[in-house]
Design a protein around this motif. Structure first.
Motif, short mmCIF file in Angstrom:
data_model
loop_
_atom_site.label_atom_id
_atom_site.label_comp_id
_atom_site.label_asym_id
_atom_site.label_seq_id
_atom_site.Cartn_x
_atom_site.Cartn_y
_atom_site.Cartn_z
N GLU A 40 44.92 38.52 39.43
CA GLU A 40 46.34 38.43 39.07
C GLU A 40 46.62 37.13 38.34
O GLU A 40 47.31 37.11 37.30
CB GLU A 40 47.20 38.54 40.33
CG GLU A 40 48.69 38.47 40.06
CD GLU A 40 49.52 38.56 41.32
OE1 GLU A 40 50.76 38.70 41.20
OE2 GLU A 40 48.94 38.50 42.43
N GLN A 41 46.11 36.01 38.85
CA GLN A 41 46.34 34.71 38.24
C GLN A 41 45.66 34.62 36.87
O GLN A 41 46.22 34.05 35.93
CB GLN A 41 45.82 33.60 39.16
CG GLN A 41 46.61 33.39 40.43
CD GLN A 41 46.39 34.49 41.47
OE1 GLN A 41 45.44 35.25 41.38
NE2 GLN A 41 47.28 34.56 42.46
N THR A 42 44.46 35.20 36.77
CA THR A 42 43.76 35.20 35.48
C THR A 42 44.53 36.01 34.44
O THR A 42 44.68 35.59 33.28
CB THR A 42 42.34 35.79 35.65
OG1 THR A 42 41.62 35.03 36.61
CG2 THR A 42 41.59 35.76 34.32
N GLY A 43 45.04 37.15 34.85
CA GLY A 43 45.84 37.97 33.94
C GLY A 43 47.10 37.26 33.49
O GLY A 43 47.49 37.34 32.32
N VAL A 100 39.23 47.21 32.78
CA VAL A 100 40.45 47.95 33.12
C VAL A 100 41.37 47.11 34.00
O VAL A 100 42.58 47.01 33.76
CB VAL A 100 40.09 49.27 33.82
CG1 VAL A 100 41.35 50.02 34.25
CG2 VAL A 100 39.22 50.14 32.92
N VAL A 101 40.80 46.47 35.03
CA VAL A 101 41.61 45.72 36.00
C VAL A 101 42.31 44.56 35.33
O VAL A 101 43.53 44.35 35.50
CB VAL A 101 40.71 45.23 37.16
CG1 VAL A 101 41.48 44.24 38.03
CG2 VAL A 101 40.24 46.41 38.00
N LEU A 102 41.59 43.76 34.54
CA LEU A 102 42.22 42.61 33.88
C LEU A 102 43.24 43.05 32.84
O LEU A 102 44.23 42.36 32.62
CB LEU A 102 41.14 41.74 33.23
CG LEU A 102 40.35 40.84 34.18
CD1 LEU A 102 39.37 39.97 33.41
CD2 LEU A 102 41.28 39.96 35.01
N TYR A 103 43.02 44.20 32.21
CA TYR A 103 44.01 44.69 31.25
C TYR A 103 45.33 44.98 31.95
O TYR A 103 46.41 44.63 31.44
CB TYR A 103 43.50 45.97 30.57
CG TYR A 103 44.49 46.57 29.60
CD1 TYR A 103 44.63 46.05 28.32
CD2 TYR A 103 45.29 47.64 29.99
CE1 TYR A 103 45.56 46.60 27.43
CE2 TYR A 103 46.21 48.19 29.11
CZ TYR A 103 46.34 47.66 27.84
OH TYR A 103 47.26 48.20 26.97
#
Length: 322
Positions: A40-43, A100-103
């Motif tokens: 979440e923080q990276t995104g 997919v998750v980071l997108y």
């Protein structure tokens, strides 16, 4: 790890679990945030970088791709060092899942299109993060299993000691974390559903506490059994044919039998006492405890003890002819 140090660690864990329950900490919300971390923080950081301008957007895309390709790069490095196994394919799958998750973490507005508008965004992020962690842990567990099968007896004993220590950490959490939290929730629920009748709840409070003690007893006994098993492993690592190893195996099997008997009798006795005081109780919890796993564990320990005893006798017999 020395026993006194390990017992101190377990004591600190117990105190922390009790403190969190007494502070009424929202463990479920904390778990959801932990599962979404650090994705979440990276995104969020990549989204901020992308919105800063053309150069920032280009840098965000490059960083996004690099992060997602890390598992694939690890797979490529492993291939250069050794032959690949079936579990190594999880690393390639992990790179695809990260894409997919980071997108979705970069574009959290799209999470509702995947999970529906009913689910909270925080829960959706936790599910996405949990998917990544499930792949990571699956890979690690499969690698550990392969390491077990390729290791010698002495190294396996060390691994077993580590697993037993982790098992005790879990038992302490079930005892003072999950179990104690259930007790506090039961007391709070009893109060809320019997407003105005607080003077009639004294005996029910007592039986809720007894229920907690009965439910906690197996975990307390399991902790004791694990310490006895660690003592046996220590004796076996020193000399598997020694008299001390045979005695330690016998004590462990005897302790397992007592623990199983105490668990069964405690559950049956609690049900009988509840029946006697049923008219005075606002809440009654009956359970039939059939400890199949405990029985299997006891049989396994008994079998191990018999093997140790027979090996000791066989060695003594062979030594007579040397």
């Amino acid at each position: 790890m020395k026993r006194k140090v390990f017992m101190l660690i377990l004591g600190i864990e117990a105190v922390l679990c009790i403190a969190l329950n007494l502070m009424n900490a929202n463990l479920s919300a904390g778990l959801a945030a932990a599962m979404a971390f650090p994705f979440e923080q990276t995104g969020l950081l990549l989204r901020m970088l992308s919105l800063s301008g053309f150069i920032g957007n280009l840098a965000a895309i490059v960083i996004y791709i690099v992060i997602c390709l890390i598992p694939a790069a690890i797979l490529f490095a492993i291939k250069k060092r050794r032959r690949l196994f079936i579990e190594d394919g999880i690393l390639f799958l992990l790179s695809i899942v990260l894409l997919v998750v980071l997108y979705f973490m970069i574009n959290p507005g799209y999470i509702s299109t995947c999970f529906g508008n009913v689910m909270e965004p925080g829960i959706g992020k936790a599910i996405l993060g949990g998917t990544v962690y499930s792949l990571i842990f699956s890979y690690l567990i499969l690698r550990i299993l392969r390491l077990f099968f390729e290791s010698g007896t002495e190294r396996l004993q060390k691994y077993m000691s580590i697993m037993l220590c982790l098992l005790n950490v879990l038992f302490v959490y079930m005892l003072f974390g999950s179990g104690f939290g259930t007790l506090l929730s039961s007391i709070a629920s009893l109060k809320s559903h019997n407003a105005g009748n607080e003077h009639l709840l004294g005996m029910t409070y007592v039986f809720l506490a007894l229920q907690y003690l009965v439910d906690a007893l197996p975990y307390v006994l399991d902790v004791i059994v694990v310490f006895a098993a660690l003592d046996l492993l220590n004796k076996l690592s020193t000399n598997r044919y020694s008299h001390e190893s045979v005695e330690s195996a016998g004590r462990l099997s005897h302790l397992c039998r007592l623990a199983l008997m105490a668990t069964v009798f405690a559950s049956a006795a609690f049900n009988l006492i509840q029946l006697l005081f049923a008219r005075m109780l606002m809440v009654i919890n009956y359970s039939v405890h059939i400890p199949l796993l405990s029985i299997i564990f006891v049989l396994a320990v008994l079998l191990l003890a018999r093997y140790i005893e027979e090996n000791k006798k066989l060695k003594d017999y062979n030594d007579m002819f040397i």
